[in-house]
Design a protein around this motif. Structure first.
Motif, mmCIF file in Angstrom:
data_model
loop_
_atom_site.group_PDB
_atom_site.id
_atom_site.type_symbol
_atom_site.label_atom_id
_atom_site.label_comp_id
_atom_site.label_asym_id
_atom_site.label_seq_id
_atom_site.Cartn_x
_atom_site.Cartn_y
_atom_site.Cartn_z
ATOM 1 N N ARG A 85 0.832 -1.214 0.000
ATOM 2 C CA ARG A 85 0.000 0.000 0.000
ATOM 3 C C ARG A 85 0.860 1.255 0.000
ATOM 4 N NH1 ARG A 85 -4.815 0.554 2.328
ATOM 5 N NH2 ARG A 85 -4.517 2.630 1.505
ATOM 6 N N ARG A 86 1.898 1.225 0.818
ATOM 7 C CA ARG A 86 2.798 2.381 0.937
ATOM 8 C C ARG A 86 3.564 2.623 -0.361
ATOM 9 N NH1 ARG A 86 4.366 7.101 3.221
ATOM 10 N NH2 ARG A 86 6.579 7.130 3.531
ATOM 11 N N SER A 87 3.931 1.568 -1.066
ATOM 12 C CA SER A 87 4.652 1.746 -2.335
ATOM 13 C C SER A 87 3.772 2.434 -3.377
ATOM 14 C CB SER A 87 5.167 0.403 -2.859
ATOM 15 O OG SER A 87 4.112 -0.399 -3.323
ATOM 16 N N ARG A 88 2.463 2.242 -3.288
ATOM 17 C CA ARG A 88 1.534 2.892 -4.219
ATOM 18 C C ARG A 88 1.087 4.271 -3.739
ATOM 19 N NH1 ARG A 88 -1.146 -2.590 -4.637
ATOM 20 N NH2 ARG A 88 -2.432 -1.794 -2.973
ATOM 21 N N ASP A 89 1.227 4.521 -2.424
ATOM 22 C CA ASP A 89 0.783 5.796 -1.855
ATOM 23 C C ASP A 89 1.833 6.300 -0.862
ATOM 24 O OD1 ASP A 89 -0.481 7.969 -0.752
ATOM 25 O OD2 ASP A 89 -2.189 6.857 0.054
ATOM 26 N N PRO A 90 2.829 7.043 -1.336
ATOM 27 C CA PRO A 90 3.897 7.507 -0.449
ATOM 28 C C PRO A 90 3.436 8.522 0.603
ATOM 29 C CG PRO A 90 4.174 8.431 -2.644
ATOM 30 C CD PRO A 90 3.040 7.447 -2.722
ATOM 31 N N ASP A 91 2.221 9.032 0.475
ATOM 32 C CA ASP A 91 1.680 9.969 1.467
ATOM 33 C C ASP A 91 1.002 9.263 2.637
ATOM 34 O OD1 ASP A 91 2.521 12.129 -0.031
ATOM 35 O OD2 ASP A 91 0.616 12.296 -1.116
ATOM 36 N N LEU A 92 0.905 7.938 2.584
ATOM 37 C CA LEU A 92 0.206 7.141 3.597
ATOM 38 C C LEU A 92 1.000 7.048 4.893
ATOM 39 C CD1 LEU A 92 -2.218 5.177 4.155
ATOM 40 C CD2 LEU A 92 -0.696 3.345 3.376
ATOM 41 N N TRP A 93 0.344 7.353 5.998
ATOM 42 C CA TRP A 93 0.909 7.122 7.329
ATOM 43 C C TRP A 93 0.612 5.681 7.706
ATOM 44 C CZ3 TRP A 93 3.383 10.588 10.590
ATOM 45 C CH2 TRP A 93 3.335 11.932 10.228
ATOM 46 N N VAL A 94 1.586 4.992 8.267
ATOM 47 C CA VAL A 94 1.374 3.647 8.803
ATOM 48 C C VAL A 94 1.849 3.682 10.242
ATOM 49 C CG1 VAL A 94 1.886 1.195 8.596
ATOM 50 C CG2 VAL A 94 1.781 2.610 6.535
ATOM 51 N N ILE A 95 0.927 3.418 11.157
ATOM 52 C CA ILE A 95 1.298 3.402 12.574
ATOM 53 C C ILE A 95 0.832 2.101 13.204
ATOM 54 C CG2 ILE A 95 1.243 5.914 12.756
ATOM 55 C CD1 ILE A 95 -1.374 5.681 14.278
ATOM 56 N N GLU A 96 1.517 1.723 14.262
ATOM 57 C CA GLU A 96 1.140 0.527 15.013
ATOM 58 C C GLU A 96 0.834 0.945 16.432
ATOM 59 O OE1 GLU A 96 3.526 -3.242 16.660
ATOM 60 O OE2 GLU A 96 3.299 -3.227 14.467
ATOM 61 N N LEU A 97 -0.297 0.501 16.942
ATOM 62 C CA LEU A 97 -0.704 0.756 18.312
ATOM 63 C C LEU A 97 -0.862 -0.587 19.005
ATOM 64 C CD1 LEU A 97 -3.460 3.475 17.746
ATOM 65 C CD2 LEU A 97 -1.029 3.827 18.218
ATOM 66 N N ASP A 98 -0.140 -0.778 20.089
ATOM 67 C CA ASP A 98 -0.137 -2.050 20.802
ATOM 68 C C ASP A 98 -0.595 -1.811 22.227
ATOM 69 O OD1 ASP A 98 0.405 -4.493 22.000
ATOM 70 O OD2 ASP A 98 2.350 -4.719 21.030
ATOM 71 N N GLY A 99 -1.812 -2.241 22.524
ATOM 72 C CA GLY A 99 -2.350 -2.054 23.864
ATOM 73 C C GLY A 99 -3.838 -2.317 23.895
#
Length: 113
Positions: A85-99
């Motif tokens: 997804r990120r390779s197709r959309d460089p403006d995409l934020w990817v975050i991980e929330l663990d809790g």
């Protein structure tokens, strides 16, 4: 102008809420600070089985045209999914929330703004 808060501000709020609650939040890929999409990998542990579960939630538009959280968890490899997804959309934020409250924090933060 649609009145939405900038993506970078929403990401910062999510990370702060997660970290303040004793969980962990991190940015896996930084997107456009104003209008980038937000993909959240929510990690929690089932208290009954101690099984670690991961889901992918994204900010998108619902059928009513309003901001919604869309569950886009792939059937298999989440890492490959978000990288593709990120390779197709460089403006995409990817975050991980663990809790324990990660999904609730995501919904409250993204859907209220």
């Amino acid at each position: 102008m649609d009145g939405r808060l900038p993506s970078g501000m929403l990401v910062t709020a999510l990370l702060r809420r997660m970290n303040d609650s004793g969980g962990m939040g991190m940015v896996l890929a930084k997107g456009d600070p104003q209008a980038g999409g937000i993909l959240v990998i929510v990690v929690d542990t089932d208290p009954a089985t101690a099984e670690r579960r991961e889901r992918v939630l994204e900010r998108g538009l619902g059928s009513d045209g309003l901001t919604a959280l869309i569950d886009s968890t792939p059937a298999n490899d989440i890492l490959s999914y978000w990288r593709r997804r990120r390779s197709r959309d460089p403006d995409l934020w990817v975050i991980e929330l663990d809790g324990a409250s990660a999904e609730r924090f995501t919904a409250e933060t993204i859907l209220q703004h």
